[in-house]
Design a protein around this motif. Structure first.
Motif, PDB file in Angstrom:
ATOM      1  N   LYS A  13       0.838  -1.176   0.098  1.00 35.73           N
ATOM      2  CA  LYS A  13       0.075  -0.149  -0.077  1.00 35.73           C
ATOM      3  C   LYS A  13       0.688   1.234   0.020  1.00 35.73           C
ATOM      4  O   LYS A  13       0.500   2.215  -0.870  1.00 35.73           O
ATOM      5  N   GLU A  43      -8.317   3.445  11.532  1.00 36.43           N
ATOM      6  CA  GLU A  43      -9.294   2.943  10.964  1.00 36.43           C
ATOM      7  C   GLU A  43      -9.961   3.708   9.764  1.00 36.43           C
ATOM      8  O   GLU A  43     -11.422   3.413   9.593  1.00 36.43           O
ATOM      9  N   ASP A  45      -9.766   4.265   5.314  1.00 38.59           N
ATOM     10  CA  ASP A  45      -9.310   3.547   3.830  1.00 38.59           C
ATOM     11  C   ASP A  45      -7.836   4.149   3.799  1.00 38.59           C
ATOM     12  O   ASP A  45      -7.414   5.346   3.926  1.00 38.59           O
ATOM     13  N   TRP A  46      -7.019   3.417   3.385  1.00 43.99           N
ATOM     14  CA  TRP A  46      -5.456   3.620   3.263  1.00 43.99           C
ATOM     15  C   TRP A  46      -5.274   4.710   2.261  1.00 43.99           C
ATOM     16  O   TRP A  46      -4.159   5.433   2.164  1.00 43.99           O
ATOM     17  N   ARG A  47      -6.069   4.746   1.234  1.00 44.61           N
ATOM     18  CA  ARG A  47      -5.986   5.733   0.168  1.00 44.61           C
ATOM     19  C   ARG A  47      -6.608   7.178   0.313  1.00 44.61           C
ATOM     20  O   ARG A  47      -6.470   8.015  -0.323  1.00 44.61           O
ATOM     21  N   LEU A  48      -7.432   7.188   1.720  1.00 45.26           N
ATOM     22  CA  LEU A  48      -8.113   8.736   1.880  1.00 45.26           C
ATOM     23  C   LEU A  48      -7.048   9.684   2.000  1.00 45.26           C
ATOM     24  O   LEU A  48      -7.215  10.821   1.619  1.00 45.26           O
ATOM     25  N   THR A 107     -19.024   6.651   7.251  1.00 46.10           N
ATOM     26  CA  THR A 107     -18.496   6.088   6.133  1.00 46.10           C
ATOM     27  C   THR A 107     -17.499   7.000   5.656  1.00 46.10           C
ATOM     28  O   THR A 107     -17.615   8.233   5.827  1.00 46.10           O
ATOM     29  N   THR A 108     -16.495   6.541   4.447  1.00 45.11           N
ATOM     30  CA  THR A 108     -15.560   7.474   4.020  1.00 45.11           C
ATOM     31  C   THR A 108     -16.400   8.628   3.103  1.00 45.11           C
ATOM     32  O   THR A 108     -15.945   9.791   3.365  1.00 45.11           O
ATOM     33  N   MET A 131      -8.640   8.101  -4.753  1.00 41.96           N
ATOM     34  CA  MET A 131      -8.311   6.984  -4.104  1.00 41.96           C
ATOM     35  C   MET A 131      -8.277   5.552  -5.287  1.00 41.96           C
ATOM     36  O   MET A 131      -7.214   4.742  -4.868  1.00 41.96           O
ATOM     37  N   GLU A 135      -4.636   3.493  -5.912  1.00 38.02           N
ATOM     38  CA  GLU A 135      -4.786   2.114  -5.961  1.00 38.02           C
ATOM     39  C   GLU A 135      -4.315   1.217  -7.053  1.00 38.02           C
ATOM     40  O   GLU A 135      -3.489   0.235  -7.176  1.00 38.02           O
TER      41      GLU A 135
END
Length: 138
Positions: A13, A43, A45-48, A107-108, A131, A135
């Protein structure tokens, strides 16, 4: 073995984030692992976090006061990019009592709505698009 696998996933990631920033010659290249670790901790999303930095400051190119996320309408000054990443991740994760009502258990998409969508109606969609690009390595 489980820890080793988790470390590999985190590295993949982080590498994806850094590769994206590198391909666009963005100053936040090299901060991928810190973004991923803060996303895990809060917690998210790693892309946020990286996607927000792309929209807000072109990945740090137009960061104001080490604030590549436009946090606090860019009036908040940070000592370092690490500090900015930690602060924004903590807030978006709902872990700051002062902003939790906007971000905790959301939510995101809901988090993004509170982050900037009320000012820029297309904001959430733009972030979600970046995002995916991060990815996919595009």
């Amino acid at each position: 073995l489980e820890e080793e696998k988790k470390a590999q996933v985190l590295k993949l990631k982080a590498d994806a984030i850094d590769a994206y920033f590198k391909s666009k010659k963005m100053p936040l290249e090299g901060y991928g692992m810190h973004m991923v670790l803060q996303a895990e901790k809060n917690e998210l999303d790693w892309r946020l976090i990286p996607a927000i930095s792309v929209i807000e400051s072109t990945g740090g190119k137009f960061a104001c006061y080490k604030n590549p996320f436009g946090w606090g309408s860019c009036k908040i000054k940070f000592a370092s990019y690490d500090d900015a990443i930690e602060t924004v991740a903590r807030n978006l994760g709902g872990n700051n009592p002062n902003t939790a009502r906007y971000y905790k258990d959301k939510t995101t998409e809901e988090k993004l709505h509170h982050y900037n969508n009320s000012v820029v109606p297309t904001y959430t969609g733009e972030i979600m698009q970046f995002m995916e690009l991060i990815e996919d390595g595009k």
